[in-house]
Scaffold this motif. Structure first.
Motif, PDB file in Angstrom:
ATOM      1  N   ARG A 219       0.066  12.803  -6.832  1.00  0.00           N
ATOM      2  CA  ARG A 219      -1.185  12.319  -7.170  1.00  0.00           C
ATOM      3  C   ARG A 219      -1.201  11.405  -8.462  1.00  0.00           C
ATOM      4  NH1 ARG A 219      -5.638  13.548  -4.023  1.00  0.00           N
ATOM      5  NH2 ARG A 219      -6.894  13.376  -5.663  1.00  0.00           N
ATOM      6  N   ASP A 220      -0.371  11.976  -9.310  1.00  0.00           N
ATOM      7  CA  ASP A 220      -0.559  11.461 -10.893  1.00  0.00           C
ATOM      8  C   ASP A 220       0.330   9.988 -10.871  1.00  0.00           C
ATOM      9  OD1 ASP A 220      -1.257  11.632 -13.886  1.00  0.00           O
ATOM     10  OD2 ASP A 220       0.940  11.519 -13.982  1.00  0.00           O
ATOM     11  N   VAL A 221      -0.100   9.188 -11.386  1.00  0.00           N
ATOM     12  CA  VAL A 221       0.670   7.812 -11.366  1.00  0.00           C
ATOM     13  C   VAL A 221       1.935   7.932 -12.244  1.00  0.00           C
ATOM     14  CG1 VAL A 221       0.606   5.409 -11.942  1.00  0.00           C
ATOM     15  CG2 VAL A 221      -1.485   6.571 -10.959  1.00  0.00           C
ATOM     16  N   ALA A 225       5.664   6.944 -11.458  1.00  0.00           N
ATOM     17  CA  ALA A 225       6.096   6.013 -11.916  1.00  0.00           C
ATOM     18  C   ALA A 225       7.798   6.740 -12.378  1.00  0.00           C
ATOM     19  CB  ALA A 225       5.488   5.429 -13.094  1.00  0.00           C
ATOM     20  N   ILE A 252       2.971   1.044  -2.427  1.00  0.00           N
ATOM     21  CA  ILE A 252       2.713   1.282  -3.747  1.00  0.00           C
ATOM     22  C   ILE A 252       2.488   0.154  -4.525  1.00  0.00           C
ATOM     23  CG2 ILE A 252       3.507   2.433  -5.938  1.00  0.00           C
ATOM     24  CD1 ILE A 252       5.022   4.660  -4.322  1.00  0.00           C
ATOM     25  N   GLN A 255      -0.928  -1.432  -3.970  1.00  0.00           N
ATOM     26  CA  GLN A 255      -2.016  -0.934  -4.640  1.00  0.00           C
ATOM     27  C   GLN A 255      -1.712  -1.105  -6.099  1.00  0.00           C
ATOM     28  OE1 GLN A 255      -2.731   3.303  -3.751  1.00  0.00           O
ATOM     29  NE2 GLN A 255      -1.390   3.098  -1.688  1.00  0.00           N
ATOM     30  N   VAL A 256      -0.718  -1.215  -6.618  1.00  0.00           N
ATOM     31  CA  VAL A 256      -0.588  -1.727  -8.154  1.00  0.00           C
ATOM     32  C   VAL A 256      -1.005  -3.020  -8.298  1.00  0.00           C
ATOM     33  CG1 VAL A 256       1.036  -2.092 -10.005  1.00  0.00           C
ATOM     34  CG2 VAL A 256       1.350  -0.059  -8.634  1.00  0.00           C
ATOM     35  N   LEU A 261      -4.983   1.281  -9.479  1.00  0.00           N
ATOM     36  CA  LEU A 261      -4.568   2.184 -10.417  1.00  0.00           C
ATOM     37  C   LEU A 261      -5.617   2.200 -11.664  1.00  0.00           C
ATOM     38  CD1 LEU A 261      -2.006   1.880  -9.088  1.00  0.00           C
ATOM     39  CD2 LEU A 261      -0.577   2.116 -11.219  1.00  0.00           C
ATOM     40  N   ALA A 272      -0.194  -2.369 -14.652  1.00  0.00           N
ATOM     41  CA  ALA A 272       1.059  -1.730 -14.751  1.00  0.00           C
ATOM     42  C   ALA A 272       2.353  -2.745 -14.473  1.00  0.00           C
ATOM     43  CB  ALA A 272       1.275  -0.474 -13.642  1.00  0.00           C
ATOM     44  N   LEU A 275       5.832  -0.902 -14.034  1.00  0.00           N
ATOM     45  CA  LEU A 275       5.965  -0.411 -12.731  1.00  0.00           C
ATOM     46  C   LEU A 275       6.132  -1.468 -11.776  1.00  0.00           C
ATOM     47  CD1 LEU A 275       5.611   2.368 -11.411  1.00  0.00           C
ATOM     48  CD2 LEU A 275       3.219   1.797 -11.056  1.00  0.00           C
ATOM     49  N   PHE A 890      -3.334   8.761  -5.747  1.00  0.00           N
ATOM     50  CA  PHE A 890      -3.698   9.108  -6.909  1.00  0.00           C
ATOM     51  C   PHE A 890      -4.865   9.892  -7.015  1.00  0.00           C
ATOM     52  CE2 PHE A 890      -0.729   4.976  -7.064  1.00  0.00           C
ATOM     53  CZ  PHE A 890       0.447   5.817  -7.362  1.00  0.00           C
ATOM     54  N   ILE A 895      -8.009   4.312  -4.166  1.00  0.00           N
ATOM     55  CA  ILE A 895      -6.743   3.893  -3.921  1.00  0.00           C
ATOM     56  C   ILE A 895      -6.417   4.262  -2.609  1.00  0.00           C
ATOM     57  CG2 ILE A 895      -4.195   4.357  -4.552  1.00  0.00           C
ATOM     58  CD1 ILE A 895      -5.129   4.959  -7.135  1.00  0.00           C
TER      59      ILE A 895
END
Length: 1147
Positions: A219-221, A225, A252, A255-256, A261, A272, A275, A890, A895
């Motif tokens: 869940r943590d970006v 990454a 992913i 979403q970025v 994010l 990002a 990323l 995340f 998201i």
């Protein structure tokens, strides 16, 4: 400068973390003490005016620090201050090795603040191979188990920075547990540590690939990454194994790009960006040569191009990666058009950085779209005269990519012009290699080729890569397919070098002189009207030159010796012998005496130095059998038998007292005695071959495994601080270019000088550019034949070498591999014979035809012989995918959620129409299930692995499901670095009748050790049109492992002779309560032979086909299984350890 120093000093209290209770809000004595000395040192250094004064000041400071840290009354707080000052001294390049051990002590004993400074100093002072790192292992293990988050973070940071490969097993289980930690910073640092482990020892972390997938779903970006770095490396090695994650990476990236994010990841309003760059590179690798996977990326790539509209450097980087990805995957016309426009904006930009980026992108995509260069040809011409040398260099790289047989002379001339102006060593090495490659590949005639190579040797000097003159001489020696062409090329080379040696004062690089000497010595006889005495005189004059080195003089003396063998007598040779017989150079004196004795025996001289014999094969007795009589005589006289280097080293280590450098873990002392041998000394009379000692690098490492700090240079950074090397002087003073009239006289004229260009009108300048463009970009039209670097050329190579040496080299490599693999272990009992010989001796391994009656087709029966099949999950099971069960990827609720797809078994076509069974002679051997490889409407290919005692057989069934016969069916395997197929890579079926099946068998051998590899292949057939199907087979290391039955005594002798080892502690599942149960599991899964079990210790042996042994010593303690592998092959222990980990987890 002074304001920078003042700001640095004002920030020091916060950086050093001086928050002592007694200091007070305004700063007390503690704070002043912590920063005043460091601040005073910095101010003193900045006020100095010379390097000598700085060295004197640092030397005095180090003397004071050494006395302080060595004093027994020094407190940890004062030690922390000293460490900060030592760090500053090291950063300035002054070695402070006396403080290394105190930095480790500070990391072990201090509080959080002191421990942080200690870890910082250790990470800067020590490198991965430093001996003192052993003292840090227990501290790191203790901190990893701590409940304090700061201590865990510091330990993970140190592990990911400086921990070497040998220490990974000590901390790997603890870091695996940290992947489940509740705090995201711990999980992220654990992933970073595993990434470092994957880079230095990928085999040791292969069993936790499923945990990498969980990190991708975190869940943590930041955790997600961090996992992308690992996936990028794994996909580079094996993209096909991660095709199922394509949709996840696309989701992913969507979403970025969509800005979902947290805003903390934005950089200049770009979401990002780093990323995005990582994901674009991953998608490019996954979509290469895969239309189905590429289709999933088209939308997100279009969106990335559209959203990267902000004029900032980071958006330009994203656009560049998008362009590379678009041209890497299977193309789509709309995306290609947008990417081409993006490249055009870059190339036409007035900014140097963007122009360079455009040229870089154009260089990359020119292989896929050569016509793109035609659209910007005038811009490229202008870049050739750009004042920035980087732009010029990248333009030449672009021209190098578009070189063909029509424009090679112009492009090579441009490269030579730039090379003559450049003084950078890297540029000289790079361009000389490219020019030599183009000259060899596209030379229009012999004269141009020789003159171009002369220019390369002259301008490149002695800094160019040594392969360039070596390849040139090899080409002259091997020649072409046309003997007449060979003679003309060699004759022109001799004439060219004789004309160059006429000038008395000309200076030539040493490598160029060596090339001249070799060519004149080998082929001067081709000159019909030439006088050998004249050639010897010119070479003799070279010997007297002061700039000629001893190595070059040896080449010249060899050439004179060859030439004199074709002459009856020579006054110059006699003078040379008399002159150098009393030389102070021992090598020259030896050459003179050899030449003197050979000249006295002309018949022997002609026999030793025949004409044009440089490519003749020379038989070398590597075993030195001619010394057998001498050795036997010496042994009979009482001489001691020869002992290999590794055996002498083992005896030396057993007699000397030395530190134990083995990683922390379970003790193996009792295991050695219980296995039938004691100590480290081999039994008397045992002499094994030197090729059993493993690689020489590890031998050298064991030789230096002692605590020696004398003269150690301290560095910092990844490898420590690297002091700048002293500038090499004296190279440029002697170099003088060879006159262009001799070297490149007839090549295209160089461009006009700047003074002349000012006189010429603008219209004439434009005409010149147009003319230059027409010569540079000729052959790039759509109707022309294109030959690009990096692709298969459609133009026949002008200078095509013969395959005399290469074929001999390949055959010798193949034979040497078999010999070194089988010879040392032939005396062992029950050793399997060579599988190649066994395979060639079986007559049943041909093509087999299986006809099916109509009743069999209607019954739709499938029969399998499963009595002996090996269906363990350890052979073919892939890592399972994880699925998100949370409401969001995340923590941000906006998201979207994506889920990783489940693995779906590839069982599509039905086997019910045919009765698939193995031949009778193979049915009794262990084998896998018969699975489907590929299928079309009318044809299906099945496969089955059969594990015989001496080889791994692959049985292939080709079924014709149509009502018409199939003609010219060809089944072909691609050659890979990991696998070798004996006899032939292909099988040919002239005709496969309707509703029938053919089969063939292939013997597969593992050439390069890997835990799992893919063997690709294809099948083609003709019905109405030619059809082509591709397939791939996955082989595991266990497919090539067989039990090796040896006694305990043999085990003991072999154990001491192997130096390649790996250790690992594994947790035993509750179902395996004893060592015998665990060993039986490994015996079943890995085909091990259990030699002996005594109490809680056991030994086992196996071999990698054909006969590469591997030994295992294991011991159980408190639900932990300690494994210790040893082998003569350096990669085999790591591979078997991974297989053991996988087997234990599955059980």
């Amino acid at each position: 400068m002074s304001d920078v120093v003042e700001r640095t000093l004002s920030a020091l209290p916060g950086l050093l973390g001086q928050h002592d209770p007694g200091a007070g809000p305004s700063g007390g004595p503690g704070r002043v003490s912590a920063t005043s000395r460091l601040g005073g040192l910095i101010r003193s250094i900045t006020a100095l005016s010379s390097k000598h004064e700085e060295e004197k000041l640092i030397q005095q400071e180090q003397t004071n620090l050494k006395a302080t840290v060595s004093a027994p009354t020094t407190t940890l707080r004062l030690m922390k201050e000293c460490m900060v000052r030592l760090i500053y001294c090291e950063m300035l390049g002054y070695e402070s090795s006396f403080g290394y051990i105190h930095a480790i002590k500070l990391a072990q004993q201090g509080n959080l603040l002191e421990k942080r400074v200690g870890y910082l100093a250790v990470s800067l002072f020590l490198h991965e191979n430093h001996e003192l790192l052993l003292l840090l292992v227990n501290t790191v293990v203790k901190d990893l188990q701590s409940t304090n988050l700061v201590e865990v973070c510091m330990a993970l940071t140190v592990v990911s920075q400086i921990f070497p490969r040998e220490m990974i097993p000590a901390v790997l289980p603890l870091i695996e547990d940290k992947l489940q930690h509740s705090k995201e910073i711990i999980r992220r640092k654990a992933v970073q540590a595993l990434y470092k482990f994957y880079l230095i020892a990928p085999n040791q972390v292969q069993h936790i690939h499923d945990k990498f997938r969980k990190a991708l779903c975190d869940r943590d970006v930041g955790v997600m990454a961090a996992s992308l770095h690992i996936y990028l490396q794994m996909i580079k090695k094996n993209a096909s194994g991660y095709k199922d994650l394509t949709e996840s990476f696309v989701t992913i990236l969507k979403q970025v790009v969509g800005g979902k994010l947290p805003i903390d990841f934005n950089y200049h309003s770009v979401p990002a960006p780093w990323l995005q760059i990582q994901l674009l590179r991953i998608l490019g690798l996954l979509g290469k040569d895969d239309p189905r996977t590429s289709e999933l990326m088209y939308d997100v790539l279009d969106e990335s191009l559209r959203r990267a509209e902000i004029n900032h450097n980071i958006t330009y980087a994203i656009l560049f990666e998008c362009v590379q990805t678009i041209y890497t995957i299977c193309p789509k016309s709309d995306l290609l058009e947008k990417a081409a426009k993006c490249i055009g904006k870059f190339v036409l930009s007035p900014k140097i950085n963007l122009k360079y980026l455009g040229l870089k992108a154009l260089t990359y995509v020119i292989q896929q779209d050569p016509n793109l260069a035609l659209q910007h040809q005038m811009t490229i011409i202008e870049c050739l005269d750009h004042p920035d040398p980087i732009i010029k260099r990248e333009t030449l790289e672009l021209l190098y990519r578009i070189t063909n047989g029509q424009n090679v002379t112009v492009i090579v001339q441009k490269m030579l012009d730039y090379l003559r102006q450049s003084k950078e060593e890297y540029t000289i090495i790079n361009l000389t290699g490219k020019i030599a490659e183009l000259a060899e590949k596209y030379a229009p005639d012999n004269e141009w080729f020789i003159q171009t190579m002369n220019a390369v040797f002259s301008v490149g000097g002695d800094v160019m890569h040594p392969d360039i003159p070596n390849n040139f001489l090899r080409l002259l020696a091997e020649g072409f397919d046309d003997e007449k062409e060979d003679k003309q090329l060699r004759l022109y080379a001799v004439q060219s070098y004789l004309s160059l040696l006429e000038e008395e004062d000309a200076f030539y690089p040493q490598k160029f002189l060596q090339v001249m000497s070799w060519v004149l010595g080998e082929y001067c006889y081709l000159i019909n009207d030439g006088d050998p005495e004249v050639i010897i005189t010119r070479l003799h004059r070279l010997l007297k030159q002061t700039f000629v080195t001893s190595e070059t003089k040896a080449w010249i003396m060899t050439a004179i010796t060859k030439i004199s063998s074709r002459m009856s007598c020579s006054k110059t040779v006699d003078k040379l012998i008399q002159e150098f017989s009393t030389s102070l150079d021992t090598c020259m004196r030896q050459y003179a005496f050899e030449l003197k004795h050979l000249c006295e025996k002309k018949e022997l001289m002609k026999k030793l130095l025949p004409l044009d014999a440089s490519c003749d094969e020379i038989m070398v007795d590597a075993s030195l059998s001619f010394l057998d009589g001498f050795v036997a005589e010496g042994l009979s006289s009482g001489a001691a038998p020869y002992k290999p280097h590794h055996q002498r080293q083992e005896e030396k280590l057993s007699q000397e007292k030395a530190l134990n450098f083995e990683p922390y873990g379970l003790s193996f002392t009792s295991s050695v005695s219980s296995s039938g041998f004691t100590g480290r000394q081999s039994p008397a009379g045992l002499s094994l071959g030197s090729d059993m000692s493993g690689n020489s690098a590890e031998i050298g490492q064991k030789e230096t495994d002692c605590l020696k700090l004398d003269g150690v240079r301290k560095l910092w950074g990844k490898e420590g601080y690297l002091p700048k090397k002293e500038n090499k002087t004296g190279k440029e003073d002697k170099t003088q270019p060879v006159p262009d009239s001799i070297l490149m006289g007839h090549v295209v004229d160089p461009p006009l000088m700047q003074s002349e260009q000012q006189v010429v009108s603008l219209s004439e300048e434009e005409k010149e550019k147009q003319q230059l463009a027409s010569t540079l970009f000729v052959g790039l039209g759509s109707n022309s034949t294109i030959s690009l670097m990096g692709r298969a050329d459609t133009i026949t190579q002008k200078l095509k070498k013969k395959s005399k040496i290469s074929e001999t080299h390949n055959s010798e490599e193949a034979s040497s591999f078999q010999n070194t693999a089988t010879l040392p272990f032939s005396p062992l009992p029950n050793t399997a014979p060579n599988n190649e010989e066994n395979f060639q001796g079986n007559e049943h391994l041909g093509l087999r035809k299986i006809s099916l009656s109509s009743s069999e087709v209607l019954e739709a029966s499938v029969s399998f012989d499963t009595s002996q099949s090996l269906t363990e999950a350890g052979l073919d099971e892939k890592l399972s995918n994880c699925r998100l069960s949370t409401s969001s990827l995340f923590a941000d609720s906006s998201i979207e959620v994506f889920q990783l797809p489940q693995n779906v078994p590839d069982i599509v076509a039905s086997k019910a129409s045919f009765s698939l069974c193995l031949p009778e002679e193979l049915a009794g051997h262990p084998h896998s299930e018969i699975i489907e490889l590929c299928s079309r409407d009318i044809l299906t290919v099945y496969s089955c692995k059969v594990w015989t005692d001496d080889c791994s057989l692959l049985v292939l069934f080709v079924a014709n499901k149509s009502t018409s016969p199939l003609k010219t069916v060809n089944l072909v395997f691609e050659s890979t670095e990991h696998f070798k197929i004996f006899e032939s890579l292909s099988s040919h079926f002239p005709v496969i009748e309707a509703q029938s099946m053919e089969s063939c068998q292939k013997c597969v051998q593992l050439e390069k050790v890997c835990t799992e590899g893919i063997l690709p292949g294809s099948i083609s057939y003709h019905l109405e049109t030619d059809t082509h199907l591709e397939f791939s087979l996955t082989f595991s290391l266990s497919d090539f492992i067989r039990p090796m039955k040896i006694t305990t005594e043999d085990f003991g002798r072999l154990w001491l002779s192997f130096l390649n080892d790996v250790k690992q502690n594994l947790k035993m599942p509750p179902s395996q309560g004893s060592l015998s149960i665990a060993l039986n599991v490994l015996k079943q899964k890995l085909k091990l032979h259990i030699v002996e079990i005594i109490g809680n210790e056991g030994i086992a042996a196996c071999q990698l086909l054909p006969s590469t042994p591997c030994l295992l010593h294991c011991r159980t303690h408190a639900r932990t299984l300690a494994l210790w592998f040893r082998s003569s092959c350096s990669a085999l222990p790591d591979g078997l350890l991974y297989q053991c980990q996988k087997a234990m987890e599955e059980s």
